[in-house]
Design a protein around this motif. Structure first.
Motif, PDB file in Angstrom:
ATOM      1  N   LEU A  24      38.751  45.398  28.959  1.00 55.06           N
ATOM      2  CA  LEU A  24      38.883  44.613  30.182  1.00 55.06           C
ATOM      3  C   LEU A  24      38.682  43.143  29.831  1.00 55.06           C
ATOM      4  O   LEU A  24      37.755  42.800  29.091  1.00 55.06           O
ATOM      5  CB  LEU A  24      37.822  45.042  31.213  1.00 55.06           C
ATOM      6  CG  LEU A  24      37.733  44.215  32.505  1.00 55.06           C
ATOM      7  CD1 LEU A  24      39.029  44.347  33.315  1.00 55.06           C
ATOM      8  CD2 LEU A  24      36.534  44.654  33.342  1.00 55.06           C
TER       9      LEU A  24
ATOM     10  N   LEU B  38      38.149  39.519  31.743  1.00 52.31           N
ATOM     11  CA  LEU B  38      37.859  38.818  32.986  1.00 52.31           C
ATOM     12  C   LEU B  38      38.246  37.353  32.801  1.00 52.31           C
ATOM     13  O   LEU B  38      37.633  36.634  32.003  1.00 52.31           O
ATOM     14  CB  LEU B  38      36.377  38.938  33.321  1.00 52.31           C
ATOM     15  CG  LEU B  38      35.871  40.374  33.506  1.00 52.31           C
ATOM     16  CD1 LEU B  38      34.356  40.424  33.448  1.00 52.31           C
ATOM     17  CD2 LEU B  38      36.379  40.959  34.819  1.00 52.31           C
TER      18      LEU B  38
ATOM     19  N   PRO C 264      48.280  42.964  33.807  1.00 49.02           N
ATOM     20  CA  PRO C 264      47.325  43.326  34.866  1.00 49.02           C
ATOM     21  C   PRO C 264      46.509  44.577  34.559  1.00 49.02           C
ATOM     22  O   PRO C 264      45.429  44.770  35.129  1.00 49.02           O
ATOM     23  CB  PRO C 264      48.231  43.542  36.095  1.00 49.02           C
ATOM     24  CG  PRO C 264      49.562  43.917  35.501  1.00 49.02           C
ATOM     25  CD  PRO C 264      49.676  43.103  34.246  1.00 49.02           C
TER      26      PRO C 264
ATOM     27  N   CYS D 128      43.777  42.705  32.305  1.00 46.06           N
ATOM     28  CA  CYS D 128      43.170  41.457  32.770  1.00 46.06           C
ATOM     29  C   CYS D 128      42.891  41.474  34.268  1.00 46.06           C
ATOM     30  O   CYS D 128      43.670  42.007  35.057  1.00 46.06           O
ATOM     31  CB  CYS D 128      44.090  40.280  32.458  1.00 46.06           C
ATOM     32  SG  CYS D 128      44.434  40.068  30.700  1.00 46.06           S
ATOM     33  N   LEU D 129      41.783  40.851  34.631  1.00 42.05           N
ATOM     34  CA  LEU D 129      41.419  40.689  36.029  1.00 42.05           C
ATOM     35  C   LEU D 129      41.139  39.208  36.269  1.00 42.05           C
ATOM     36  O   LEU D 129      40.277  38.615  35.615  1.00 42.05           O
ATOM     37  CB  LEU D 129      40.174  41.526  36.351  1.00 42.05           C
ATOM     38  CG  LEU D 129      39.682  41.502  37.791  1.00 42.05           C
ATOM     39  CD1 LEU D 129      40.767  42.050  38.727  1.00 42.05           C
ATOM     40  CD2 LEU D 129      38.408  42.333  37.923  1.00 42.05           C
TER      41      LEU D 129
ATOM     42  N   GLY E 246      34.878  44.061  40.295  1.00 39.92           N
ATOM     43  CA  GLY E 246      36.005  44.362  39.419  1.00 39.92           C
ATOM     44  C   GLY E 246      35.642  45.340  38.314  1.00 39.92           C
ATOM     45  O   GLY E 246      36.421  46.240  37.978  1.00 39.92           O
TER      46      GLY E 246
ATOM     47  N   ARG F 105      36.927  49.363  37.699  1.00 39.29           N
ATOM     48  CA  ARG F 105      37.461  49.867  36.434  1.00 39.29           C
ATOM     49  C   ARG F 105      36.674  51.088  35.960  1.00 39.29           C
ATOM     50  O   ARG F 105      37.261  52.052  35.440  1.00 39.29           O
ATOM     51  CB  ARG F 105      37.415  48.759  35.378  1.00 39.29           C
ATOM     52  CG  ARG F 105      38.018  49.131  34.028  1.00 39.29           C
ATOM     53  CD  ARG F 105      39.505  49.430  34.130  1.00 39.29           C
ATOM     54  NE  ARG F 105      40.260  48.329  34.675  1.00 39.29           N
ATOM     55  CZ  ARG F 105      40.903  47.425  33.938  1.00 39.29           C
ATOM     56  NH1 ARG F 105      40.863  47.527  32.621  1.00 39.29           N
ATOM     57  NH2 ARG F 105      41.571  46.446  34.483  1.00 39.29           N
TER      58      ARG F 105
END
Length: 232
Positions: free
Chosen positions: A142, A144, A193, A196-197, A215, A219
């Protein structure tokens, strides 16, 4: 409570979360806050950064951020970053993931793509090739991407520099540089997407931390249960 990885695949280690964004968006602050919240949930956490993260890579960091590498050109700067990343991955990130830690890293591959690639115009093939060489199988689960207007982030960074030290290699660039940097990070978030957030980095630190936690829990929903159990 003993530290355990959350919802890791069979045979896998921990998770790898990277924080990205322009100067002054609050990456370091929010990384620390997420680390504390994960630890409160019983998760083992390793915190690191790039450039740097291992002793050899930290030496390269000092050289890069001083601006001394700039005169050798963007391709050379990119190669130095990749050399530091390879050492960082081998000596710190990969071993921590194998232990089952969640690794939180302040900047990683996307900063190279934006700073040296989009802004520095290093060849895309060079960026991609060095990325594969340095990171290999270690890629973020992930990312951010903290987002704020360039004027806001740059203002924060320069106030911080005024208190602590002179502006570094990138903080000293003008506002148009930082606006293009912001756009480059937003483009990565739109293009990937699934990894990535994009996080709104405006507002106070508590509000931004809440957006990040929401977020992360989306996940990995198991974190919500783990947090409740740790609080008992």
């Amino acid at each position: 409570m003993s530290a355990v990885p959350i919802s890791a695949p069979a045979g896998a280690g921990g998770r790898f979360i990277t924080f990205e964004g322009g100067e002054g968006v609050g990456k370091s602050t929010q990384l620390r806050r997420l680390a504390e919240r994960l630890q409160a949930a019983g998760v083992a956490v390793t915190v690191t950064r790039e450039p740097g993260g291992s002793p050899r890579a930290e030496q390269l960091r000092a050289f890069l951020l001083s601006g001394k590498a700039k005169r050798y050109g963007t391709s050379a700067e990119t190669a130095l970053i990749a050399a530091g990343r390879a050492d960082h991955v081998d000596r710190l990130i990969r071993p921590a993931l194998k232990r089952g830690d969640w690794v939180l890293c302040d900047r990683f591959i996307d900063s190279t793509r934006c700073y040296q690639g989009v802004l520095g115009q290093a060849p895309e093939r060079l960026i991609a090739g060095l990325e594969r060489l340095a990171a290999r199988d270690v890629m973020p689960d992930l990312t951010l991407i903290l987002d704020a207007p360039a004027s806001v982030g740059l203002g924060r960074a320069r106030r911080r520099a005024g208190l602590d030290a002179a502006a570094d290699r990138f903080e000293s660039e003008d506002e148009s540089f930082h606006q293009r940097l912001r756009e480059a990070f937003i483009e990565i978030a739109r293009h990937e997407p699934e990894r990535c957030l994009l996080i709104d980095a405006l507002g106070d630190a508590d509000a931004v931390a809440a957006r990040i936690w929401d977020g992360v829990v989306r996940r990995w929903p198991e974190l919500a249960t783990q947090t409740k159990e740790a609080a008992r």
